[in-house]
Design an enzyme around this catalytic site. Structure first.
Site, PDB file in Angstrom:
ATOM      1  N   ASP A  55      55.250  94.410  68.621  1.00  0.00           N
ATOM      2  CA  ASP A  55      55.128  95.482  67.632  1.00  0.00           C
ATOM      3  C   ASP A  55      54.279  96.647  68.130  1.00  0.00           C
ATOM      4  O   ASP A  55      53.547  97.268  67.375  1.00  0.00           O
ATOM      5  CB  ASP A  55      54.559  94.943  66.312  1.00  0.00           C
ATOM      6  CG  ASP A  55      53.212  94.248  66.500  1.00  0.00           C
ATOM      7  OD1 ASP A  55      52.743  94.150  67.653  1.00  0.00           O
ATOM      8  OD2 ASP A  55      52.636  93.807  65.493  1.00  0.00           O
ATOM      9  N   LYS A 107      34.791  95.221  65.478  1.00  0.00           N
ATOM     10  CA  LYS A 107      34.412  96.329  64.598  1.00  0.00           C
ATOM     11  C   LYS A 107      32.941  96.734  64.773  1.00  0.00           C
ATOM     12  O   LYS A 107      32.125  96.577  63.870  1.00  0.00           O
ATOM     13  CB  LYS A 107      34.694  95.964  63.141  1.00  0.00           C
ATOM     14  CG  LYS A 107      36.177  95.737  62.867  1.00  0.00           C
ATOM     15  CD  LYS A 107      36.457  95.418  61.411  1.00  0.00           C
ATOM     16  CE  LYS A 107      37.948  95.225  61.174  1.00  0.00           C
ATOM     17  NZ  LYS A 107      38.272  94.896  59.775  1.00  0.00           N
TER      18      LYS A 107
END
Length: 220
Positions: A55, A107
């Protein structure tokens, strides 16, 4: 819908004149377990093999990946790409000169790197010894150990890249792909009356001209 994918692959076998081996995952095995499932296929040769997320869209620098991987001589190579807001991602911390990966940070709230995993890898078959036939995350369970062992390197991607796992992102990714064609291979785009912008016309099978089918891909 594995049967749909298998049917499509058989069509490509005929079209391209190649043999495609399929490994059927009966239960979810994460992002590493399927490699253990296909161990016999992947270990048939001593040559490195590619592993790709399905993807993402980019220019897919396969030749560059092979050269980079063979140059450092270690077990694995990850392609990375730079992002503007690394705090939204898990980032890759590596040596600027060599690409050797030191660690991964999820993150980060303070800047440690702006490079993220682009979902394209090349591995030596020896990697398969690290993976058991069970649900396993290659990103969270295998890569950190490889980095600790000094066996994982990062190659920075040049050019565009995008995750196209969602329909709206697929459309944006196609626009990026067509714009890249405009810059690098404008002769592949279709021009003429009725065509506006970056348009690629792809044949999906020959039929008589009055019934011929084609797929036009256009950037907004």
């Amino acid at each position: 819908m594995s049967e749909v994918l298998e049917g499509a692959m058989r069509e490509q076998e005929q079209r391209l004149g190649i043999h495609i081996s399929l490994s059927h995952e009966k239960e979810p095995l994460g992002t590493a377990g399927p490699l253990a499932l296909a161990r016999e296929l992947l270990a048939e040769s001593s040559e490195p093999f590619f592993v790709l997320n399905s993807d993402v869209i980019c220019d897919f620098p396969f030749s560059d990946m092979v050269r980079f991987h063979k140059h450092h001589g270690k077990e694995g190579t990850i392609v990375v790409t730079k992002v503007e807001e690394p705090s939204k991602y898990g980032v890759v911390v590596c040596e600027a000169e060599t690409g050797r990966i030191h660690r991964f940070v999820e993150k980060p709230q303070v800047f440690v790197s702006n490079k993220i995993n682009a979902g394209m890898y090349i591995f030596n078959p020896s990697l398969l010894r690290r993976i058991q036939l069970r649900p396993t995350s290659i990103e969270k369970e295998i890569f950190p150990v490889m980095a600790r062992d000094g066996e994982l390197y990062a190659m920075e991607l040049q050019g565009f890249w995008m995750d196209i796992g969602q329909p709206k992102d697929f459309l944006t990714g196609m626009c990026m792909f067509l714009q890249s064609l405009r810059a690098q291979h404008p002769e592949r785009l279709h021009t003429g009356p009725g065509f506006v912008g970056n348009v690629l016309v792809v044949s999906v099978g020959w039929e008589p001209p009055s019934l011929g089918r084609s797929r036009a891909v256009k950037a907004a």
